[in-house]
Design a protein around this motif. Structure first.
Motif, PDB file in Angstrom:
ATOM      1  N   ILE A 167       0.840  -1.202   0.000  1.00  0.00           N
ATOM      2  CA  ILE A 167       0.000   0.000   0.000  1.00  0.00           C
ATOM      3  C   ILE A 167       0.874   1.251   0.000  1.00  0.00           C
ATOM      4  N   THR A 168       1.895   1.258   0.859  1.00  0.00           N
ATOM      5  CA  THR A 168       2.794   2.408   0.933  1.00  0.00           C
ATOM      6  C   THR A 168       3.476   2.648  -0.410  1.00  0.00           C
ATOM      7  N   ALA A 169       3.907   1.573  -1.052  1.00  0.00           N
ATOM      8  CA  ALA A 169       4.621   1.700  -2.322  1.00  0.00           C
ATOM      9  C   ALA A 169       3.707   2.207  -3.429  1.00  0.00           C
ATOM     10  N   ILE A 170       2.499   1.650  -3.520  1.00  0.00           N
ATOM     11  CA  ILE A 170       1.636   2.010  -4.650  1.00  0.00           C
ATOM     12  C   ILE A 170       1.142   3.454  -4.536  1.00  0.00           C
ATOM     13  N   LEU A 171       1.129   3.999  -3.318  1.00  0.00           N
ATOM     14  CA  LEU A 171       0.697   5.387  -3.167  1.00  0.00           C
ATOM     15  C   LEU A 171       1.744   6.380  -3.663  1.00  0.00           C
ATOM     16  N   ASN A 172       2.923   5.899  -4.060  1.00  0.00           N
ATOM     17  CA  ASN A 172       3.881   6.754  -4.747  1.00  0.00           C
ATOM     18  C   ASN A 172       3.467   7.008  -6.191  1.00  0.00           C
ATOM     19  N   VAL A 173       2.471   6.255  -6.655  1.00  0.00           N
ATOM     20  CA  VAL A 173       1.938   6.451  -7.999  1.00  0.00           C
ATOM     21  C   VAL A 173       0.774   7.427  -7.921  1.00  0.00           C
ATOM     22  N   ARG A 174       0.856   8.525  -8.650  1.00  0.00           N
ATOM     23  CA  ARG A 174      -0.156   9.580  -8.543  1.00  0.00           C
ATOM     24  C   ARG A 174      -1.268   9.390  -9.575  1.00  0.00           C
ATOM     25  N   THR A 175      -2.021   8.320  -9.433  1.00  0.00           N
ATOM     26  CA  THR A 175      -3.174   8.098 -10.303  1.00  0.00           C
ATOM     27  C   THR A 175      -4.368   7.695  -9.460  1.00  0.00           C
ATOM     28  N   GLY A 176      -5.549   7.915  -9.995  1.00  0.00           N
ATOM     29  CA  GLY A 176      -6.758   7.495  -9.307  1.00  0.00           C
ATOM     30  C   GLY A 176      -6.812   5.994  -9.127  1.00  0.00           C
ATOM     31  N   GLU A 177      -6.311   5.257 -10.116  1.00  0.00           N
ATOM     32  CA  GLU A 177      -6.314   3.797 -10.017  1.00  0.00           C
ATOM     33  C   GLU A 177      -5.463   3.332  -8.839  1.00  0.00           C
ATOM     34  N   ALA A 178      -4.301   3.974  -8.637  1.00  0.00           N
ATOM     35  CA  ALA A 178      -3.434   3.601  -7.523  1.00  0.00           C
ATOM     36  C   ALA A 178      -4.133   3.872  -6.190  1.00  0.00           C
ATOM     37  N   VAL A 179      -4.856   4.987  -6.103  1.00  0.00           N
ATOM     38  CA  VAL A 179      -5.575   5.311  -4.871  1.00  0.00           C
ATOM     39  C   VAL A 179      -6.679   4.287  -4.616  1.00  0.00           C
ATOM     40  N   GLU A 180      -7.387   3.909  -5.663  1.00  0.00           N
ATOM     41  CA  GLU A 180      -8.436   2.887  -5.527  1.00  0.00           C
ATOM     42  C   GLU A 180      -7.846   1.572  -5.013  1.00  0.00           C
ATOM     43  N   ILE A 181      -6.714   1.171  -5.573  1.00  0.00           N
ATOM     44  CA  ILE A 181      -6.072  -0.077  -5.148  1.00  0.00           C
ATOM     45  C   ILE A 181      -5.656   0.019  -3.689  1.00  0.00           C
ATOM     46  N   ALA A 182      -5.025   1.148  -3.322  1.00  0.00           N
ATOM     47  CA  ALA A 182      -4.576   1.324  -1.939  1.00  0.00           C
ATOM     48  C   ALA A 182      -5.746   1.302  -0.967  1.00  0.00           C
ATOM     49  N   LEU A 183      -6.863   1.929  -1.341  1.00  0.00           N
ATOM     50  CA  LEU A 183      -8.041   1.939  -0.478  1.00  0.00           C
ATOM     51  C   LEU A 183      -8.616   0.534  -0.327  1.00  0.00           C
ATOM     52  N   ASP A 184      -8.727  -0.193  -1.427  1.00  0.00           N
ATOM     53  CA  ASP A 184      -9.271  -1.556  -1.368  1.00  0.00           C
ATOM     54  C   ASP A 184      -8.428  -2.444  -0.456  1.00  0.00           C
ATOM     55  N   HIS A 185      -7.109  -2.345  -0.582  1.00  0.00           N
ATOM     56  CA  HIS A 185      -6.230  -3.163   0.254  1.00  0.00           C
ATOM     57  C   HIS A 185      -6.305  -2.720   1.720  1.00  0.00           C
ATOM     58  N   SER A 186      -6.411  -1.415   1.940  1.00  0.00           N
ATOM     59  CA  SER A 186      -6.496  -0.918   3.319  1.00  0.00           C
ATOM     60  C   SER A 186      -7.755  -1.436   4.003  1.00  0.00           C
ATOM     61  N   LEU A 187      -8.881  -1.338   3.303  1.00  0.00           N
ATOM     62  CA  LEU A 187     -10.134  -1.809   3.894  1.00  0.00           C
ATOM     63  C   LEU A 187     -10.109  -3.322   4.119  1.00  0.00           C
ATOM     64  N   ASP A 188      -9.422  -4.036   3.229  1.00  0.00           N
ATOM     65  CA  ASP A 188      -9.365  -5.480   3.416  1.00  0.00           C
ATOM     66  C   ASP A 188      -8.432  -5.844   4.569  1.00  0.00           C
ATOM     67  N   LEU A 189      -7.368  -5.072   4.781  1.00  0.00           N
ATOM     68  CA  LEU A 189      -6.524  -5.306   5.954  1.00  0.00           C
ATOM     69  C   LEU A 189      -7.324  -5.088   7.242  1.00  0.00           C
ATOM     70  N   LEU A 190      -8.199  -4.096   7.236  1.00  0.00           N
ATOM     71  CA  LEU A 190      -9.049  -3.868   8.408  1.00  0.00           C
ATOM     72  C   LEU A 190     -10.054  -5.009   8.579  1.00  0.00           C
ATOM     73  N   ARG A 191     -10.524  -5.555   7.476  1.00  0.00           N
ATOM     74  CA  ARG A 191     -11.412  -6.722   7.565  1.00  0.00           C
ATOM     75  C   ARG A 191     -10.675  -7.905   8.181  1.00  0.00           C
ATOM     76  N   LEU A 192      -9.433  -8.093   7.800  1.00  0.00           N
ATOM     77  CA  LEU A 192      -8.641  -9.210   8.319  1.00  0.00           C
ATOM     78  C   LEU A 192      -8.212  -8.988   9.756  1.00  0.00           C
TER      79      LEU A 192
END
Length: 280
Positions: A45-70
């Motif tokens: 998540i930390t690494a992909i947020l170095n990419v400044r695109t909406g897609e990268a933010v979507e991916i980071a958010l999805d993974h963050s929410l899933d880490l909270l689920r886990l």
């Protein structure tokens, strides 16, 4: 991350009694065998947020929410950057609901090990409501995100007010067309009761008061943060380290979580810089 997941699935460890993705969802960090995977996913998540695109933010958010689920207990502190990710995607209502859940329900009485309890189940909360100065969880990142939510909402209402001044008979359809084009936030698109008002000045004034209240709360918790919004070069090249509450080191970490959500909202930066200048 994929390598650590494969290892965990192949050799889950005796402590999880089999596949942890089936057996210990919500409790991952309590088991030693899951931690390398959790850390690898957090690093991704930390690494992909170095990419400044909406897609990268979507991916980071999805993974963050899933880490909270886990792992509801969130030993890695993932929740701190979730509101800013929602904001970068224009999902201000979701950001507010997320913050509100932790403020209202995420206290020491909540049993983080009981998976039958509702979790992050607040939706459509009132973004105009008064600021709670003593919530259960008011970490610095949450307060800063809440400040941005209120500023964006205030600016969207000011834009609607300008529309009414130029076109006093603007229909509901015209107002929504304006919001679809101009709004920074999705909140007003879901609040026909507010959009239908004849005048927004009182609501704008109340939001401004709340923003100033939040500004003072943030400044009281960490006096180093707002200067970084005024001059991002103060923190731009600093590497987050271990911190104590109220320290410059804490401000560096929170700046890392928050800055892009602010830099992508120029009117909010200009507003808060004006507040900082008048407070100097």
């Amino acid at each position: 991350m994929a390598e650590e997941e494969a290892k965990l699935r192949a050799n889950p460890g005796a402590d999880t009694d089999g596949n942890p993705f089936d057996n210990v969802v919500g409790l991952f960090w309590f088991f030693q065998s899951t931690r390398p995977y959790m850390q690898a996913r957090f690093d991704y998540i930390t690494a992909i947020l170095n990419v400044r695109t909406g897609e990268a933010v979507e991916i980071a958010l999805d993974h963050s929410l899933d880490l909270l689920r886990l792992c509801r207990g969130d030993n890695l502190g993932v929740r701190s950057h979730v509101p800013a990710l929602y904001l970068r995607l224009g999902r201000d209502q979701d950001a507010y609901d997320f913050i509100k859940w932790y403020a209202d329900r995420g206290d020491s009485n909540y049993n983080w090990r009981d998976m039958s309890l509702p979790y992050l189940d607040m939706h459509g909360e009132d973004t105009f409501e008064a600021v709670n100065e003593n919530p259960h969880h008011a970490n610095l990142s949450f307060l800063i995100a809440l400040t941005l939510i209120k500023i964006r909402l205030m600016k969207d209402l000011q834009s609607l007010q300008a529309l009414l001044q130029s076109n006093p008979n603007a229909t509901g359809e015209a107002r929504y067309d304006h919001l679809q084009e101009e709004a920074m936030s999705d909140v007003l698109l879901k609040r026909p009761d507010v959009v239908a008002q004849d005048n927004y000045e009182e609501t704008i004034a109340e939001l401004r008061r709340q923003v100033l209240q939040l500004y003072r709360l943030v400044k009281g918790k960490n006096p180093h943060f707002w200067p970084g919004i005024a001059n991002p070069a103060l923190f731009a090249y600093s590497v987050p380290t271990i911190y104590t509450p109220g320290s410059r080191e804490e401000a560096v970490l929170v700046f890392r979580h928050s800055w892009y959500s602010w830099s992508e909202t120029e009117p909010a930066i200009q507003f808060i810089r004006g507040v900082i200048s008048s407070d100097a």
